[in-house]
Structure formats: C-alpha cells, structure tokens
Design a protein around this motif. Structure first.
Motif, short mmCIF file in Angstrom:
data_model
loop_
_atom_site.label_atom_id
_atom_site.label_comp_id
_atom_site.label_asym_id
_atom_site.label_seq_id
_atom_site.Cartn_x
_atom_site.Cartn_y
_atom_site.Cartn_z
N LEU A 1 4.73 1.24 6.33
CA LEU A 1 3.41 1.43 6.95
C LEU A 1 2.74 0.08 7.13
O LEU A 1 3.03 -0.87 6.41
CB LEU A 1 2.53 2.32 6.06
CG LEU A 1 2.96 3.78 5.90
CD1 LEU A 1 2.00 4.52 4.99
CD2 LEU A 1 3.07 4.47 7.24
N PRO A 2 1.84 -0.05 8.14
CA PRO A 2 1.10 -1.31 8.30
C PRO A 2 0.42 -1.69 6.99
O PRO A 2 -0.01 -0.81 6.23
CB PRO A 2 0.06 -0.97 9.37
CG PRO A 2 0.66 0.13 10.16
CD PRO A 2 1.48 0.92 9.20
N VAL A 3 0.34 -2.99 6.74
CA VAL A 3 -0.24 -3.44 5.48
C VAL A 3 -1.71 -3.04 5.39
O VAL A 3 -2.39 -2.87 6.40
CB VAL A 3 -0.14 -4.97 5.29
CG1 VAL A 3 1.28 -5.35 4.92
CG2 VAL A 3 -0.62 -5.70 6.55
N GLY A 4 -2.15 -2.89 4.17
CA GLY A 4 -3.57 -2.63 3.96
C GLY A 4 -3.92 -1.15 4.01
O GLY A 4 -5.05 -0.76 3.76
N ARG A 5 -2.94 -0.32 4.37
CA ARG A 5 -3.20 1.11 4.34
C ARG A 5 -3.32 1.58 2.91
O ARG A 5 -2.47 1.29 2.09
CB ARG A 5 -2.03 1.89 4.97
CG ARG A 5 -1.94 1.79 6.44
CD ARG A 5 -2.88 2.78 7.13
NE ARG A 5 -2.95 2.43 8.54
CZ ARG A 5 -2.01 2.74 9.40
NH1 ARG A 5 -0.97 3.42 9.00
NH2 ARG A 5 -2.10 2.36 10.64
N LYS A 6 -4.36 2.33 2.65
CA LYS A 6 -4.46 2.89 1.30
C LYS A 6 -3.84 4.28 1.33
O LYS A 6 -4.15 5.07 2.21
CB LYS A 6 -5.93 2.99 0.88
CG LYS A 6 -6.64 1.66 0.85
CD LYS A 6 -8.04 1.82 0.24
CE LYS A 6 -8.80 0.51 0.29
NZ LYS A 6 -9.35 0.24 1.65
N ALA B 1 -9.35 1.62 7.82
CA ALA B 1 -9.32 0.77 6.63
C ALA B 1 -9.85 1.50 5.39
O ALA B 1 -9.61 1.07 4.27
CB ALA B 1 -10.16 -0.48 6.88
N GLU B 2 -10.59 2.61 5.62
CA GLU B 2 -11.23 3.29 4.49
C GLU B 2 -10.25 4.13 3.68
O GLU B 2 -9.25 4.60 4.21
CB GLU B 2 -12.35 4.21 5.01
CG GLU B 2 -13.35 3.53 5.90
CD GLU B 2 -13.98 2.32 5.24
OE1 GLU B 2 -14.10 2.33 3.99
OE2 GLU B 2 -14.32 1.36 5.96
#
Ligand code: ADP
Ligand code: MG
Length: 701
Positions: A451-456, A590-591
C-alpha cells in the motif's frame, strides 16, 4: 482417453441393462464404462476396525462387529412383518432386523454361524439394533480387489437406490469393471512425469481409489489422480496461452514518450510504490515483445491500481495508439473519468466517456472522435463493447474489476483492432494464488502487494444492535472533525422489499439522530434512477453531504478520501470479500479510518467467523483464503463462468502443493517442447488434439 471397450455404453456391463443405464446417465452422468471407473467414492469406511458390542453408542456412524447368530424369529403381520436375529459377541447381544427380502434372509442367515455384521447402530428400548446389516462370512475370503479394509462409499440417489444401485450396488459394478477391464485402461501421463513425481500408474491408481488395501495405498492413488486432473487443466490453459502467443501479433509499444514522461515528472502528485513500479515495468516488457499482452493486475483496495492503468494508457498514446478503460458500473466509469480528467488536465491527452446514458448526439460525436483518432482515452461501461463503437487504432484495453466481465466479452474487445489490443485486467477481489492459477491460468498475473506509504490500517470494530447509540455518538464525533461517513445496507433480491424497508427505517432514525440543517444525508440505492444516483453521489464527493446511506452499489471503486467511517448494517449477511471491498472505501486519505460492523445478537458460527476475521485482519489475501475455505471455490467471483473448476478429486484449498507441481511441470514442458513434438510428449499432444483446444500448430505457422 479410452480404448473402444472403455467407451462401451454402461448398459452392456453385466447387471446394468437399458433402464438402469438410463438412470445412471440421468442421475450421475455415467454413460460409459470409463465414466463409471472415474466415478470415485466420496469417502471410505475403515473396515479394519472391529467394535465390541459393549463399545457401541448411538453417535457412532457405521460400525462392524464380529458375532454369532444366537437366535432368529419372524415377528409381526403383513407390512409389519420382520425378522429379528440375536447377534452376540463376548461382551453382549444386539438385534439385527430385516423388513425386506425376508425369504432370502430366512434361507441364508444361519443360526449358530459367525458373521461380520456392518451397519449403523441405533438404540431402542435400551437395546442396540442394526437394520438391514451387511453380513459377510467370517473370516473374509481374499478377492482380486483385495481385502476390503477401506470400504468405498459412493454417492447415489433415491431413484438409483430403488433400482438397487445404492453405494453397495455401485461398488459391485466397480468391482466387476476393475476385474474385467482394468487392464485395458491406458496410461495418460508420460512415464518421465510419473517417475519425476513418483506417481502411481493409472491402473494402479484406479484400483486403489476404489478398493484400497490400506490408507497409504489410497493416498498414493489420490495423489496420482489429483495430479492428473490439475495437470491437464494446466496443460489446456497454458496451451491456449501458447497458441495465442504464437497466433496473434501484438501492438508494439516501443518507446516511452512525452506523455508518460510529462505525467511522471510534472503531474503525478506522489512517488510510486515499489510494487506499482514493478508492475509498470512488467507491462512495459509485455508490450514491446510483439505479442498480445493478457495481464491480470491484482491489488488490494487502495493499492493504487488506477495510476498503473493510467500510465499504461499514456504509454499506448505515446506509441500512437488509443486506449480505453472499462468499468462495471456507470458510477465507477464516471468516477474514473473524473479522476483522470482531474489528474491529467486537458493539455496532455483527450479523454472522453461513453456509458449507457450518453445522449445520442454526444454519442455520435464520440463515435466520430474515436474513428478519426482525436480521442486518446475512452472511459466507459459495457457500452464500449458495442459493435458500433469503432476505434481508429486501439492499442490497450483496461478492464477494471474483472469478475464482472466474461471471457466472451474480453474476446469481443480483441476484435476492435486488426491486431488485438493489449489487455490489462485490474481486480481488487484478491484471488487466492491457487485460484488465480486455475481460473486465470491463461493470464499473466502481477501483484501490487504494497500500500502507499503513510496509510494507516483501518480500525475495525464489531458492535451489536444494543450498542447502536455508541455508533451514532462516534459518527457525530468524526463528522464534527470534518469527516464523512458511509452507511451500507444489504439489499438482496430475495428479500428486497424488506431490505428497502430496513433502509428507510434506518434513514428515519438517522434523521432523528442527525437533524438537518447540520447534517446532510445522501441516499443511493439500486432502485433509483441513474440521474438521481449521480446527483447524490456528486453531493457526497463534493463534501456537501456528510453521510452517505447506500446499498452495495458503492461496493467497488468509489473514491472519496475524506470519508473515514464505514458503517455496515447487518454485516453478518455479507460475504467476506464483499465486507472487505466495502471497508476499502475508507482509509483512502491521510486520516485514521474506521469500519464498524453492526450485527444482531444472534450469529451463526460462520457469520461470527466472518466478522471476527474482519476485525482481526485487513489483508485482502488472508481474507480471501478464509473466504475460499468457508465457501469453496464455486462461489468465488469469476469461477462460475470459467468452467475449469469441474474437479472430481482435487481440492484447490488442500491440494495447493500438487497444483503447484502440476503447473510447474506443464511450464517446463512448454518451455522445452513448445509444439509438443518430442516423442515422450506424444500422449499430451494427443490429449490436446482430442480436446480440440486449437492446438492446430500447422495453422499458426
Ligand atoms: P485501487 O487500487 O483501489 O483502485 P486507487 O487507484 O483508487 O486504488 O488508489 C487509491 C488512492 O491512493 C487514490 O486516492 C490514489 O490517488 C492514491 N495513490 C495511489 N498510488 C499512490 C502512491 N504511490 N502514493 C500515495 N497515494 C497513492
Ligand atoms: Mg480502483
């Protein structure tokens, strides 16, 4: 596969005859000797195990006992007439009961003699009895087909049972066939393959699948027959791929040009993940070989398949070819179109859209634009496949969400260009590897497994109806932070009216909980006219409404990064892959995102397992494996139409190792001997010729 004798109609087998042959054909699809031989037992009963009478309990399935007939009398009148025998071993006595064939029993079952009795014990008035037991002399004489240690049990039907073709009757036919015709069964696998994988010969395997001497003989037989089954499927799949490769030229995408470069350097707002880069590279390689690409890109929801598709389409444009992208629904097509236009602006390429609801006038202009080549990329629904839609030079077709498109439709697209366009299939339905190898065995498979980085990771919670207020409270909190919320209701045909009532009641309650004007609610369900759906969707996408209440129409593809909560009502009624798809609608921004599974208090075991799985993992492949185990491959998306899953013995979940071996073997064979010309592969080329799978190499070259 069979010599003339094995092709003989089953009618001619001793003890069958015309009318039972008819039944066998209708009920079990058995018409020849060969069909019968490959009608395998569905389980076995261990006949090495003897029970003592004092070990019996009513829960035991079939058991066998050794004992002496110590009494026998006929009791009752007319239709209640029956024979009851006392059967005794050193630990106790039970009753054996017959209601039919009384004369035969009277003449043949002898008092004082020792027998093996076999059947299902039932407890009645504190005494165990077995009705219509199987009786055999003790000790058992040896037979050609071995001592019956594992008794084969065959499927049968009521109609067949009435004609004495119950499991036992079928067993007799199998025994006869094996004793008289086994030696005519030809080998189907080349000797070197048998050797390499230490497989039993076909005759040995057939003997032991029906009449195994011991568990290990059975296992050996099963392995051989499963291998054969999977091997020939792979042979057909990889052969058709091979034929396609040799027969069809592919459009050449030689160079990366201005469009791809500009997009990559100046427009793309993020860095590609390594997985995305790898897949794009694979597509680059595929499209410069002069062979038609047929590639399946699998990537979990949110893994970023659209960008991959877009860059491939730009590559096509850079090489002077048009591209099109097909989505399964109008909503999705529009969404794709909107995001492409937003990303690309209107400088780089000309993008347009065609769906079922495109007005006639616009349609005519579109057709013209496609034919003169002024449209570079066309997005659309099934409407794209229509024969009227002609391209100047179509180089690439992207199909989003494969499982809604059949093989036939894929083929229709091929014909849109003199040289068939490259095909890129995108699916977010994670298909377990084994299934991909079988169902899509003729496609090359790429995985976007990152998954794209930064995905929570999405936080998933399961709440019961009694906790509904908590759910509303949470929604309010999130909305007050500026987020948006989906609420999805099940809607299935069988209970459509009731489902719609639920949905409406739900909306009522919501209006009470979330009074206007603070909250705007959008509603989308399948029953609404398209224009209304579009309108409501747009409101939500633009952020004018905070809550989207929907049925599963939003299942695939909808992309609203600001939506961070997915509430699924009656979650226990959804399948796992559907739940996973729905959850994938959030977690795109981003949330931190959340998925709330609402269910009633009472859950079936399976329903609970599904919800627990969702709470436990967000990994699509893990989920699909569990889904496969729960539902079997027959239910999984895309498998119905494929027709390749008609497996008799092999199990795609349990036999992954064998499947892998079979596939590897077939790959090696084609690598070494693409035309199957070597003498040692003659059995295989003969098989393909019989299957008429278009192996006619002479036509190709
Ligand atoms: P899917 O694979 O489900 O079709 P999308 O292509 O819709 O996923 O991508 C989901 C979201 O992730 C989109 O908003 C997209 O712009 C974004 N995205 C895709 N690739 C990347 C990346 N490498 N880095 C950051 N965001 C990305
Ligand atoms: Mg997508």
């Amino acid at each position: 596969m069979y010599t003339a004798t094995l092709d003989a109609p089953i009618e001619f087998l001793k003890g069958v005859g015309a009318s039972r042959a008819d039944l066998l054909k209708k009920e079990l699809g058995i018409s020849t000797y060969g069909d019968m031989l490959t009608f395998y037992p569905f389980r076995y009963i261990d006949r090495t195990r003897f029970y003592k009478i004092n070990e019996l309990n009513p829960d035991l399935p079939l058991v066998q006992l050794v004992g002496r007939i110590t009494g026998k009398e006929t009791i009752g009148e007319k239709h209640k007439k029956r024979i009851v025998a006392k059967f005794t071993d050193e630990t106790g006595t039970i009753e054996l009961v017959w209601f039919q064939s009384l004369k035969w029993v009277d003449d043949n079952v002898q008092r004082g003699k020792v027998y093996i009795a076999f059947g299902k014990p039932t407890l009645f008035n504190n005494t165990f009895s077995i009705s219509h037991p199987d009786l055999e002399n003790y000790p058992r004489p040896a037979t050609v087909t071995g001592n019956l240690t594992l008794q084969p049990i065959y499927n049968s039907t009521e109609k067949l049972k009435k004609r004495f073709l119950d499991s036992k009757g079928i067993q007799k036919l199998q025994r006869l066939l094996i004793e008289t015709h086994l030696r005519e069964v030809p080998e189907t696998l080349p000797a070197y393959i048998l050797e390499k994988y230490r497989l039993a010969g076909r005759r040995e395997a057939l003997l032991n699948i029906h009449f195994p001497d011991n568990p290990s003989a059975l296992q050996h037989a099963e392995r051989r027959l499963k291998f054969e089954e999977l091997f020939f499927i792979q042979l057909m799949l990889l052969n058709s791929k091979q034929v396609r490769t040799l027969k069809f030229k592919g459009v050449l995408f030689n160079s990366v040009g201005a469009r791809v470069n500009t997009f990559y350097k100046d427009i793309l707002p993020f860095a590609l993940t390594n997985a995305q880069k790898r897949v794009i590279k694979e597509i680059r390689m595929d499209t410069q070989r002069g062979i038609q690409m047929n590639r399946l890109v699998q990537g979990d929801v949110g893994s970023g398949k659209t960008v991959v598709a877009l860059m491939s389409m730009l590559l096509s444009n850079d090489n002077g070819y048009q591209a099109c992208m097909m989505a399964p629904t109008e909503i999705l097509a529009r969404q794709h179109y909107a995001s492409l236009v937003e990303l690309l602006g209107d400088q780089l390429v000309k993008v347009d859209i065609l769906t079922g609801s495109t007005p006639k006038k616009k349609r005519e202009a579109l057709h013209a634009g496609l034919e003169d080549g002024s449209i570079d990329i066309l997005v659309g629904t099934h409407a794209l496949i229509e024969d009227k839609v002609k391209f100047k030079n179509l180089g690439l077709v992207v199909i989003d969400e494969q499982h809604r498109f059949g093989v036939e439709q894929r083929a229709k697209l091929w014909r849109k260009n003199t040289i068939p366009p490259h095909i890129l299939v995108m699916t977010a339905t994670p298909i377990p590897r084994t299934l991909a190898m079988t169902v899509y065995g003729d496609l090359d498979v790429s995985m976007i497994d990152e998954l794209p980085v930064g995905r929570k990771p999405i936080v998933t919670k399961h709440l019961f109806e009694g906790q509904r207020m908590r759910m509303f409270g949470f929604m309010k909190e999130e909305i007050s932070k500026g987020r948006q919320v989906y609420i999805v209701y099940p809607l299935i045909k069988e209970s459509e009216k009731l489902d719609l009532l639920h949905l409406e009641a739900g909306i009522e309650q919501m209006r009470y909980q979330f009074p206007l004007p603070d909250f705007q609610i959008s509603i989308v369900h399948g029953q609404m006219p398209n224009v209304d759906k579009q309108f409501e969707m747009q409101r939500f996408i633009k952020g004018e409404s905070q809550i989207m209440v929907a049925t599963t129409v939003i299942e695939v593809g909808v992309n609203v990064p600001n939506a961070s909560v997915m509430v699924i009502e009656n979650a226990e009624r959804f399948g796992l892959s559907q739940l996973h798809q729905l959850r994938g609608r959030v977690g795109r921004g981003a949330e931190q995102s959340f998925c709330i599974l609402m269910s009633g208090q009472k859950l079936s075991k399976e329903g609970k397992l599904r919800l627990d799985t969702m709470v436990k993992t967000t990994n699509g492949f893990e989920i699909s494996e569990i889904d496969l185990q729960l539902r079997g491959p027959g239910d999984l998306a895309g498998t119905q139409q494929s027709g390749v899953l008609d497996l008799k013995l092999a199990d795609l979940v349990k036999d992954q190792v064998i499947l892998q071996e079979a596939r590897n073997m077939v790959k090696d064979i084609f690598e070494e001997d693409p035309m199957l010309e070597l003498p040692r592969n003659s059995l295989l080329s003969a098989f393909l010729r019989r299957k008429n799978q278009g192996i006619s190499f002479d036509k190709i070259s």
